[in-house]
Design an enzyme around this catalytic site. Sequence first.
Site, short mmCIF file in Angstrom:
data_model
loop_
_atom_site.label_atom_id
_atom_site.label_comp_id
_atom_site.label_asym_id
_atom_site.label_seq_id
_atom_site.Cartn_x
_atom_site.Cartn_y
_atom_site.Cartn_z
N LYS A 55 61.98 61.97 134.34
CA LYS A 55 61.14 62.85 133.53
C LYS A 55 60.17 63.52 134.50
O LYS A 55 59.15 62.93 134.91
CB LYS A 55 60.39 62.02 132.48
CG LYS A 55 60.04 62.74 131.19
CD LYS A 55 59.19 63.97 131.34
CE LYS A 55 57.73 63.67 131.54
NZ LYS A 55 56.95 64.91 131.89
N GLU B 171 52.39 53.94 140.74
CA GLU B 171 51.71 54.55 141.90
C GLU B 171 50.67 55.49 141.32
O GLU B 171 51.02 56.54 140.76
CB GLU B 171 52.72 55.32 142.76
CG GLU B 171 53.79 54.46 143.39
CD GLU B 171 53.26 53.55 144.49
OE1 GLU B 171 52.20 53.86 145.06
OE2 GLU B 171 53.91 52.52 144.76
N GLU C 177 38.51 60.55 141.00
CA GLU C 177 39.43 61.02 142.03
C GLU C 177 39.24 62.53 142.18
O GLU C 177 39.25 63.25 141.17
CB GLU C 177 40.88 60.73 141.64
CG GLU C 177 41.85 61.21 142.69
CD GLU C 177 43.31 60.94 142.32
OE1 GLU C 177 43.66 61.03 141.12
OE2 GLU C 177 44.08 60.67 143.24
N CYS D 14 47.76 62.07 146.83
CA CYS D 14 47.15 60.81 146.38
C CYS D 14 46.41 60.14 147.51
O CYS D 14 45.34 59.57 147.33
CB CYS D 14 48.21 59.90 145.79
SG CYS D 14 49.53 59.50 146.94
N GLY E 76 51.48 58.86 138.86
CA GLY E 76 50.61 59.80 138.15
C GLY E 76 49.19 59.27 138.13
O GLY E 76 48.81 58.41 138.94
N GLU F 57 44.82 56.70 134.44
CA GLU F 57 44.72 56.55 132.98
C GLU F 57 46.10 56.62 132.33
O GLU F 57 46.39 55.86 131.40
CB GLU F 57 43.78 57.61 132.39
CG GLU F 57 42.31 57.33 132.65
CD GLU F 57 41.90 55.87 132.40
OE1 GLU F 57 42.17 55.36 131.29
OE2 GLU F 57 41.30 55.23 133.30
N THR F 58 46.97 57.52 132.82
CA THR F 58 48.33 57.59 132.26
C THR F 58 49.09 56.31 132.59
O THR F 58 49.84 55.79 131.76
CB THR F 58 49.10 58.81 132.83
OG1 THR F 58 48.22 59.91 132.94
CG2 THR F 58 50.28 59.18 131.95
N GLY F 59 48.87 55.81 133.81
CA GLY F 59 49.54 54.57 134.23
C GLY F 59 49.21 53.41 133.30
O GLY F 59 50.06 52.58 132.98
N GLU G 211 56.26 51.24 146.98
CA GLU G 211 57.42 52.11 147.21
C GLU G 211 57.66 52.16 148.72
O GLU G 211 56.84 51.70 149.51
CB GLU G 211 57.17 53.51 146.64
CG GLU G 211 57.13 53.48 145.13
CD GLU G 211 57.21 54.84 144.46
OE1 GLU G 211 56.65 55.81 144.99
OE2 GLU G 211 57.85 54.92 143.38
N ASN H 216 52.34 66.95 142.05
CA ASN H 216 51.75 67.30 143.36
C ASN H 216 52.77 67.29 144.50
O ASN H 216 52.70 68.12 145.39
CB ASN H 216 50.52 66.44 143.67
CG ASN H 216 50.87 64.99 143.88
OD1 ASN H 216 51.65 64.41 143.12
ND2 ASN H 216 50.31 64.39 144.90
P1 NAD Z 1 49.76 62.59 135.10
O1 NAD Z 1 49.45 61.16 134.88
O2 NAD Z 1 49.07 63.60 134.28
O3 NAD Z 1 51.34 62.86 134.87
C1 NAD Z 1 52.32 62.19 135.61
C2 NAD Z 1 53.62 62.17 134.80
O4 NAD Z 1 53.42 61.38 133.64
C3 NAD Z 1 54.07 63.54 134.31
O5 NAD Z 1 55.47 63.62 134.38
C4 NAD Z 1 53.61 63.54 132.87
O6 NAD Z 1 54.35 64.41 132.03
C5 NAD Z 1 53.84 62.10 132.50
N1 NAD Z 1 53.06 61.62 131.35
C6 NAD Z 1 51.87 62.07 130.91
N2 NAD Z 1 51.49 61.36 129.81
C7 NAD Z 1 52.45 60.44 129.61
C8 NAD Z 1 52.63 59.43 128.62
N3 NAD Z 1 51.74 59.21 127.66
N4 NAD Z 1 53.75 58.67 128.68
C9 NAD Z 1 54.65 58.88 129.65
N5 NAD Z 1 54.55 59.83 130.60
C10 NAD Z 1 53.45 60.60 130.58
O7 NAD Z 1 49.55 62.84 136.66
P2 NAD Z 1 49.64 64.23 137.45
O8 NAD Z 1 48.42 65.02 137.15
O9 NAD Z 1 50.97 64.83 137.24
O10 NAD Z 1 49.60 63.72 138.97
C11 NAD Z 1 48.45 63.59 139.73
C12 NAD Z 1 48.07 62.12 139.83
O11 NAD Z 1 49.13 61.38 140.44
C13 NAD Z 1 46.86 61.88 140.71
O12 NAD Z 1 46.03 60.92 140.10
C14 NAD Z 1 47.45 61.31 142.01
O13 NAD Z 1 46.59 60.51 142.76
C15 NAD Z 1 48.60 60.52 141.45
N6 NAD Z 1 49.60 60.29 142.50
C16 NAD Z 1 49.71 59.02 143.00
C17 NAD Z 1 50.60 58.79 144.05
C18 NAD Z 1 50.76 57.41 144.64
O14 NAD Z 1 51.72 57.19 145.37
N7 NAD Z 1 49.86 56.47 144.35
C19 NAD Z 1 51.37 59.83 144.56
C20 NAD Z 1 51.19 61.11 144.02
C21 NAD Z 1 50.31 61.32 142.98
#
Ligand code: NAD
Length: 489
Positions: free
Chosen positions: A174, A249, A384, A283, A227, A230-232, A461, A151
Amino acid sequence: MSQYKLLIDGKSVDSLDTQKTEIRNPANYNEVVDEVSVGSVEDAKRAVDSAYDALKKWSEQTPRARSQVLLKAADSLDTSDAKIAEILTREQGKTLPESLNEIRLSAAIFRYYAGLAPTISGRRVELSDPDETGFVVKLPVGVTIAITPWNSPVVLMCVKLAPALAAGNTIVVKPASSTPLADLMACELISKAGLPPGSLNVVTGKGSVVGEELITNKKVSKIAFTGETETGKRVMSLASRDVKRVSLELGGSDPMIICADADFDLAIDAALISRFRNCGQVCMSVKRLYVEKTIFQRFLDRITQRIAKIRIGNGLNPTSKMGPLHSKNQLEKIKEQVFDAVNKGSKINYGGSQPNESEFQNGYFYLPTIATNVDQNSKLVTEEVFGPVLPIFEFETIDEAIEKSNDTQFGLGSSIWTKDLDKAMKAASKIQSGTTWVNSYHEPQIDLPFGGLKESGLGKEMALEGLENYLETKAVVVNSKGKKRRWLD
Ligand code: NAD
């Protein structure tokens, strides 16, 4: 076509299995922006090896020398801001001014941490035994992985790179699979600012393949992730195997509470900017709007008139105020969330669909949307909402607004609008979020820590706290007077 490659050991290289993919423009999916090499597990391994080998050289440079490199990197980003911004708009979809802001903020973050690098210091501690002296020392964590979303890919990468490099760590980035181009372009420039080869590497590829190899690699000490929540959780569980350091984050569902005594026009402007910039894919966007009952109808009428004027279009077009959603996935998710709300009795006051005009047919455009009568159990509330959809609710008492604001697993940002600062400060202490803005909209501020409570994240951050993320704290005890000790003396 220039064909973007991986960045490993200071060189631009093809992936070992020579796989490539096309990056397409979300405003027109028939347009191929460029091709990029797709990294593999073996590429991830060689990037980590390279970062591991570079660690000694980079961490042993003086903080002042590291600061100089960071300053040069900031200058390079500023000099090339228009070029990076254009590619960012074409691969991500946001408008050109939004992309330019992102690159300039990235450069400012590099300057900020260049300033902090020489201030990294420990302290001397007087101990209860006068023959011994204690020291607290700060050390780089080691090889760091920065995993970033699509994003705001450049700034969310730089907010990790700048403090990590300032602290003496080496890095493997990455980027998100669908937005690697601007990140690669920025990293080429940063790398050439005087970093030893291997200090900054970029491996593209799938998160579940390349990302997981990077996280579980034994030479890696720290993962900085942005990200989805759930990925986190997955990242955290993988990192826990070796007790690696993690900062997360994650997602948000920020409430905005507008009291009857708020500056009405200021609050409307803020709601519009916060919800609809980057097509709602921020976000810390306002994702749930609570308006006091006595001004609810007036507020709804005014904001509906205003969003009708938002011009959507290709981000490169100077008249566009809002670009498309980033991908088909995002579009489908937003459609599903709105559909669910309507099914549960919600009223769509504006938008609620894709635009009909032919110029939008090949892009992931969605109209700015306002929904009312939204059920608390609908996906517009429980999930979200990462798109241009604003559910608006009315409240009678501030306690009711706070209770509803807190009724979520998220806790990223929030804002309260009132001229009564006492009321604002009391509310700010009760709203469960990492940041609360009072009569202000969601602007990133480098010198304040940013991060979520609850399931919105772990660690901060920006600011001094952002640097602490990349430092280990160690105690050293010196027997300064050579005092001898005997067993059970
Ligand atoms: P995502 O979790 O789908 O992907 C984020 C990153 O993680 C990508 O590089 C992806 O390839 C990688 N990834 C995916 N699966 C993984 C795994 N199993 N192991 C390691 N890496 C993996 O998120 P997105 O759709 O790219 O981003 C949108 C999300 O990010 C939204 O939920 C948004 O709120 C959040 N976000 C949070 C902040 C913050 O500061 N809190 C800032 C921006 C975006």
